[in-house]
Design a protein around this motif. Sequence first.
Motif, PDB file in Angstrom:
ATOM      1  N   LEU A  72       0.840  -1.192   0.000  1.00  0.00           N
ATOM      2  CA  LEU A  72       0.000   0.000   0.000  1.00  0.00           C
ATOM      3  C   LEU A  72       0.877   1.245   0.000  1.00  0.00           C
ATOM      4  CD1 LEU A  72      -2.709  -0.936   2.681  1.00  0.00           C
ATOM      5  CD2 LEU A  72      -2.873  -1.142   0.190  1.00  0.00           C
ATOM      6  N   THR A  73       0.354   2.318  -0.552  1.00  0.00           N
ATOM      7  CA  THR A  73       1.009   3.620  -0.520  1.00  0.00           C
ATOM      8  C   THR A  73       0.356   4.439   0.587  1.00  0.00           C
ATOM      9  OG1 THR A  73       1.394   3.555  -2.898  1.00  0.00           O
ATOM     10  CG2 THR A  73       1.500   5.724  -1.845  1.00  0.00           C
ATOM     11  N   ILE A  74       1.162   5.165   1.338  1.00  0.00           N
ATOM     12  CA  ILE A  74       0.650   6.073   2.360  1.00  0.00           C
ATOM     13  C   ILE A  74       1.068   7.471   1.957  1.00  0.00           C
ATOM     14  CG2 ILE A  74       0.687   6.746   4.787  1.00  0.00           C
ATOM     15  CD1 ILE A  74       1.823   3.433   4.475  1.00  0.00           C
ATOM     16  N   ARG A  75       0.090   8.362   1.862  1.00  0.00           N
ATOM     17  CA  ARG A  75       0.374   9.743   1.493  1.00  0.00           C
ATOM     18  C   ARG A  75      -0.655  10.645   2.165  1.00  0.00           C
ATOM     19  NH1 ARG A  75      -3.751  11.282  -1.738  1.00  0.00           N
ATOM     20  NH2 ARG A  75      -4.429  10.016  -3.501  1.00  0.00           N
ATOM     21  N   SER A  76      -0.456  11.951   2.019  1.00  0.00           N
ATOM     22  CA  SER A  76      -1.447  12.898   2.511  1.00  0.00           C
ATOM     23  C   SER A  76      -2.602  12.977   1.512  1.00  0.00           C
ATOM     24  CB  SER A  76      -0.822  14.275   2.735  1.00  0.00           C
ATOM     25  OG  SER A  76      -0.279  14.766   1.534  1.00  0.00           O
ATOM     26  N   TRP A  77      -3.737  13.490   1.982  1.00  0.00           N
ATOM     27  CA  TRP A  77      -4.889  13.615   1.096  1.00  0.00           C
ATOM     28  C   TRP A  77      -4.604  14.662   0.031  1.00  0.00           C
ATOM     29  CZ3 TRP A  77      -8.693  17.528   0.311  1.00  0.00           C
ATOM     30  CH2 TRP A  77      -8.427  18.724   0.973  1.00  0.00           C
ATOM     31  N   GLN A  78      -5.323  14.542  -1.069  1.00  0.00           N
ATOM     32  CA  GLN A  78      -5.208  15.495  -2.157  1.00  0.00           C
ATOM     33  C   GLN A  78      -6.607  15.962  -2.533  1.00  0.00           C
ATOM     34  OE1 GLN A  78      -3.140  13.340  -5.240  1.00  0.00           O
ATOM     35  NE2 GLN A  78      -1.250  13.251  -4.072  1.00  0.00           N
ATOM     36  N   PRO A  79      -6.736  17.228  -2.949  1.00  0.00           N
ATOM     37  CA  PRO A  79      -8.065  17.695  -3.362  1.00  0.00           C
ATOM     38  C   PRO A  79      -8.653  16.752  -4.409  1.00  0.00           C
ATOM     39  CG  PRO A  79      -6.523  19.526  -3.279  1.00  0.00           C
ATOM     40  CD  PRO A  79      -5.717  18.264  -3.089  1.00  0.00           C
ATOM     41  N   GLY A  80      -9.920  16.408  -4.225  1.00  0.00           N
ATOM     42  CA  GLY A  80     -10.596  15.507  -5.153  1.00  0.00           C
ATOM     43  C   GLY A  80     -10.546  14.045  -4.742  1.00  0.00           C
ATOM     44  N   ASP A  81      -9.730  13.686  -3.730  1.00  0.00           N
ATOM     45  CA  ASP A  81      -9.701  12.295  -3.256  1.00  0.00           C
ATOM     46  C   ASP A  81     -11.100  11.868  -2.832  1.00  0.00           C
ATOM     47  OD1 ASP A  81      -7.007  11.770  -3.598  1.00  0.00           O
ATOM     48  OD2 ASP A  81      -6.480  12.004  -1.484  1.00  0.00           O
ATOM     49  N   ARG A  82     -11.507  10.674  -3.274  1.00  0.00           N
ATOM     50  CA  ARG A  82     -12.830  10.132  -2.952  1.00  0.00           C
ATOM     51  C   ARG A  82     -12.718   8.655  -2.616  1.00  0.00           C
ATOM     52  NH1 ARG A  82     -16.624  13.791  -4.773  1.00  0.00           N
ATOM     53  NH2 ARG A  82     -18.311  12.411  -4.212  1.00  0.00           N
ATOM     54  N   LEU A  83     -13.664   8.182  -1.828  1.00  0.00           N
ATOM     55  CA  LEU A  83     -13.810   6.751  -1.607  1.00  0.00           C
ATOM     56  C   LEU A  83     -15.267   6.434  -1.356  1.00  0.00           C
ATOM     57  CD1 LEU A  83     -12.893   5.504   1.911  1.00  0.00           C
ATOM     58  CD2 LEU A  83     -12.936   7.921   1.409  1.00  0.00           C
ATOM     59  N   ARG A  84     -15.601   5.172  -1.498  1.00  0.00           N
ATOM     60  CA  ARG A  84     -16.946   4.703  -1.151  1.00  0.00           C
ATOM     61  C   ARG A  84     -16.831   4.053   0.220  1.00  0.00           C
ATOM     62  NH1 ARG A  84     -20.063  -0.456  -3.564  1.00  0.00           N
ATOM     63  NH2 ARG A  84     -21.893  -0.307  -2.236  1.00  0.00           N
ATOM     64  N   ALA A 110      -1.158  16.092   7.404  1.00  0.00           N
ATOM     65  CA  ALA A 110      -0.321  15.079   8.036  1.00  0.00           C
ATOM     66  C   ALA A 110      -1.145  13.863   8.461  1.00  0.00           C
ATOM     67  CB  ALA A 110       0.403  15.679   9.240  1.00  0.00           C
ATOM     68  N   TRP A 111      -2.350  13.735   7.909  1.00  0.00           N
ATOM     69  CA  TRP A 111      -3.221  12.585   8.209  1.00  0.00           C
ATOM     70  C   TRP A 111      -3.016  11.555   7.102  1.00  0.00           C
ATOM     71  CZ3 TRP A 111      -6.829  13.192  12.303  1.00  0.00           C
ATOM     72  CH2 TRP A 111      -7.598  12.053  12.576  1.00  0.00           C
ATOM     73  N   PRO A 112      -2.700  10.308   7.430  1.00  0.00           N
ATOM     74  CA  PRO A 112      -2.405   9.332   6.369  1.00  0.00           C
ATOM     75  C   PRO A 112      -3.637   8.880   5.593  1.00  0.00           C
ATOM     76  CG  PRO A 112      -2.376   8.269   8.509  1.00  0.00           C
ATOM     77  CD  PRO A 112      -2.581   9.743   8.770  1.00  0.00           C
ATOM     78  N   VAL A 113      -3.425   8.691   4.311  1.00  0.00           N
ATOM     79  CA  VAL A 113      -4.408   8.079   3.427  1.00  0.00           C
ATOM     80  C   VAL A 113      -3.707   6.860   2.836  1.00  0.00           C
ATOM     81  CG1 VAL A 113      -5.770   8.368   1.321  1.00  0.00           C
ATOM     82  CG2 VAL A 113      -5.507  10.294   2.901  1.00  0.00           C
ATOM     83  N   LEU A 114      -4.292   5.670   3.016  1.00  0.00           N
ATOM     84  CA  LEU A 114      -3.700   4.432   2.512  1.00  0.00           C
ATOM     85  C   LEU A 114      -4.363   4.065   1.196  1.00  0.00           C
ATOM     86  CD1 LEU A 114      -3.274   4.461   5.700  1.00  0.00           C
ATOM     87  CD2 LEU A 114      -2.952   2.013   5.459  1.00  0.00           C
TER      88      LEU A 114
END
Length: 160
Positions: A72-84, A110-114
Amino acid sequence: SFEIEGGSIHAVPGSDQAGPEPPAYLELPGRCEWSGWQIEAKTLEPPFEPSAEKDSGELTEVFDRGATGGRLTIRSWQPGDRLRPLGMEGSKTVQDLFSDAKVRRSARGAWPVLLRNEQIVWVPGLAFAHDFRLGPRTQQATLIRVRPPPASVHGSRFTT
């Protein structure tokens, strides 16, 4: 520096740092650190009993190993990120998840998104994606534990 949010002024420790944290990669199983968050993954065999694996102070979820793959990749959120999110019919933006949970703007970067490839798997403490849930055909599961950084070092990340 300071931030004004919701009619209040908040001190923002470390907000003068340049740019977002670069992505990190979590091998499954394995462990890594990203922006002070400790992240660990381990493989579970049936029967899946994640409640026995939980520890106070950690955010824990269990995912279908076949869906998450081997890294998995861990990164910060980006504008437009979506999930169900699990159980929802439609999708939701990560920004809306942060707003709904009252996560301070200063903490969001600084909040992780996996992610698996470019698909969001989990935003720890907020939501995990429906497509990565355990199901009747799940043969192996991945337990992921996330320990947030100490508040004394990074300031309050969770709520106002």
